[in-house]
Write an enzyme that holds these catalytic residues in place. Structure first.
Site, PDB file in Angstrom:
ATOM      1  N   ILE A 142       0.826  -1.205   0.000  1.00 52.53           N
ATOM      2  CA  ILE A 142       0.000   0.000   0.000  1.00 52.53           C
ATOM      3  C   ILE A 142       0.862   1.257   0.000  1.00 52.53           C
ATOM      4  CG2 ILE A 142      -1.640   1.334   1.393  1.00 52.53           C
ATOM      5  CD1 ILE A 142      -2.841  -1.382   2.273  1.00 52.53           C
ATOM      6  N   ASP A 165      14.372   2.439  10.747  1.00 59.10           N
ATOM      7  CA  ASP A 165      13.404   1.594  11.439  1.00 59.10           C
ATOM      8  C   ASP A 165      12.508   2.500  12.277  1.00 59.10           C
ATOM      9  OD1 ASP A 165      11.997  -0.117  13.119  1.00 59.10           O
ATOM     10  OD2 ASP A 165      13.704  -1.441  13.477  1.00 59.10           O
ATOM     11  N   ASN A 208       2.386   4.447   7.199  1.00 59.82           N
ATOM     12  CA  ASN A 208       1.934   3.206   6.580  1.00 59.82           C
ATOM     13  C   ASN A 208       2.667   1.975   7.095  1.00 59.82           C
ATOM     14  OD1 ASN A 208       0.940   1.416   4.196  1.00 59.82           O
ATOM     15  ND2 ASN A 208       3.171   1.406   3.995  1.00 59.82           N
ATOM     16  N   SER A 264      -4.679   2.489   9.001  1.00 58.68           N
ATOM     17  CA  SER A 264      -5.215   1.554   9.975  1.00 58.68           C
ATOM     18  C   SER A 264      -5.660   0.301   9.218  1.00 58.68           C
ATOM     19  CB  SER A 264      -6.361   2.213  10.749  1.00 58.68           C
ATOM     20  OG  SER A 264      -6.928   1.343  11.688  1.00 58.68           O
ATOM     21  N   TYR A 310      -2.877  -8.377  16.457  1.00 59.91           N
ATOM     22  CA  TYR A 310      -2.835  -7.372  15.396  1.00 59.91           C
ATOM     23  C   TYR A 310      -3.986  -6.373  15.473  1.00 59.91           C
ATOM     24  CZ  TYR A 310      -2.919  -5.556  10.563  1.00 59.91           C
ATOM     25  OH  TYR A 310      -2.938  -4.749   9.444  1.00 59.91           O
ATOM     26  N   LYS A 312      -4.136  -1.901  15.204  1.00 55.80           N
ATOM     27  CA  LYS A 312      -4.788  -1.055  14.209  1.00 55.80           C
ATOM     28  C   LYS A 312      -5.885  -0.205  14.831  1.00 55.80           C
ATOM     29  CE  LYS A 312      -2.214  -1.857  10.759  1.00 55.80           C
ATOM     30  NZ  LYS A 312      -1.390  -0.761  10.213  1.00 55.80           N
ATOM     31  N   ILE A 340      -6.457  -6.640   1.372  1.00 54.18           N
ATOM     32  CA  ILE A 340      -5.672  -6.165   0.234  1.00 54.18           C
ATOM     33  C   ILE A 340      -4.560  -7.171  -0.044  1.00 54.18           C
ATOM     34  CG2 ILE A 340      -4.323  -4.259  -0.719  1.00 54.18           C
ATOM     35  CD1 ILE A 340      -7.181  -3.477   0.000  1.00 54.18           C
ATOM     36  N   THR A 392      -1.336  -7.635  -0.579  1.00 55.67           N
ATOM     37  CA  THR A 392       0.038  -7.164  -0.488  1.00 55.67           C
ATOM     38  C   THR A 392       0.926  -8.361  -0.176  1.00 55.67           C
ATOM     39  OG1 THR A 392      -0.002  -6.763   1.904  1.00 55.67           O
ATOM     40  CG2 THR A 392      -0.836  -5.001   0.482  1.00 55.67           C
TER      41      THR A 392
END
Length: 272
Positions: A22, A81, A108, A160, A174, A178, A207, A209
């Site tokens: 993204i 980082d 991102n 997010s 996870y 977010k 998505i 990715t």
């Protein structure tokens, strides 16, 4: 307002995690829209080919723009980082050194690997929190400090996820990270409104990715995901680029702050 192919002409943006997924798609579309972009990446050996190909794509965009109109943006890449607060400061500092200001910041960079709840170990959980929450916080803070210093406002966008809104049996480590990004954006919107800094969250659905390669390679899982999405397909990174331009543009979203923009092909509302 600038022409539709140069909506962000003359702006400067920083994008963390900008060489893949993204972040990469947003970076390339910002360049097409006339925005100069500084991208952050870890600088790992595996990232080198991605970094080179991104620069090549950026060069191609600049050479293929319509004649007689503002040029596409320029790009620089900065290793770092985001879990180290100085990395975001360096990224922003390099952008300001080259282009004189910061108008747009996209947080991102993030990590995700599915894991059953009872198998999550401390190091695994801590790494998720340190990258997705702490690193994002430090990058938000660095961007806000620069924008406040400039005194001309700006747009901060936190990437997010739909996972901030719904649970996932393999995402217990996870989903809270977010949700934290969305929550930070809401509070920042209040804290920074007096400085004319707009803060909004972009919530991608599923998505494809590099983080989703394993799921996409599993035909059963892929078809299950497609069935849950009314639009009939898993999203592509490019599907997030337009919404990110919208949130970055004062002309298009100038009265939006503290908002959550969900781009998921209808997945969230598909309850039956």
């Amino acid at each position: 307002m600038a022409p539709p192919w140069r909506i962000l002409a003359g702006k400067t943006a920083c994008v963390t995690g900008g060489t893949t997924g993204i972040g990469r798609a947003i970076t390339l579309e910002y360049l097409r829209q006339g925005c100069n972009v500084a991208v952050n990446h870890l600088g790992l050996e595996r990232d080198e080919s991605l970094r080179r190909s991104l620069i090549q794509e950026a060069d191609a965009i600049r050479s293929s723009g319509p004649k007689g109109h503002a040029a596409a943006g320029q790009i620089i890449d900065v290793q770092g980082d985001i879990t180290d607060p100085s990395s975001s400061e360096t990224l922003i500092g390099e952008a300001v050194k080259k282009w004189g200001k910061l108008d747009i910041f996209v947080a991102n960079a993030g990590i995700f690997k599915p894991c059953p709840f009872l198998q999550i170990e401390k190091d695994f959980f801590d790494k998720s929190i340190n990258t997705n929450v702490n690193g994002t916080f430090y990058s938000f803070q660095a961007a806000a400090r620069q924008m406040v210093k400039q005194g001309t406002g700006g747009s901060i966008i936190g990437v997010s996820s739909i996972s901030a809104l719904v649970g996932g049996g393999l995402q217990v480590h996870y989903t809270p990270t977010k949700a934290a990004v969305s929550s930070m954006i809401q509070s920042m919107a209040i804290a920074l409104a007096k400085d004319k800094i707009r803060c909004n969250a972009l919530l991608p659905g599923t998505i494809h990715t590099q983080l989703a390669d394993e799921d996409m390679a599993n035909e059963v899982k892929r078809k299950y995901l497609e069935h849950r999405i009314p639009m009939g397909r898993v999203g592509r990174p490019e599907d997030m680029a337009g919404p990110a331009v919208f949130l970055a543009s004062d002309d298009l979203s100038g009265y939006m702050t503290g908002s959550q923009l969900l781009a998921d092909g209808g997945m969230f509302v598909h309850l039956q």
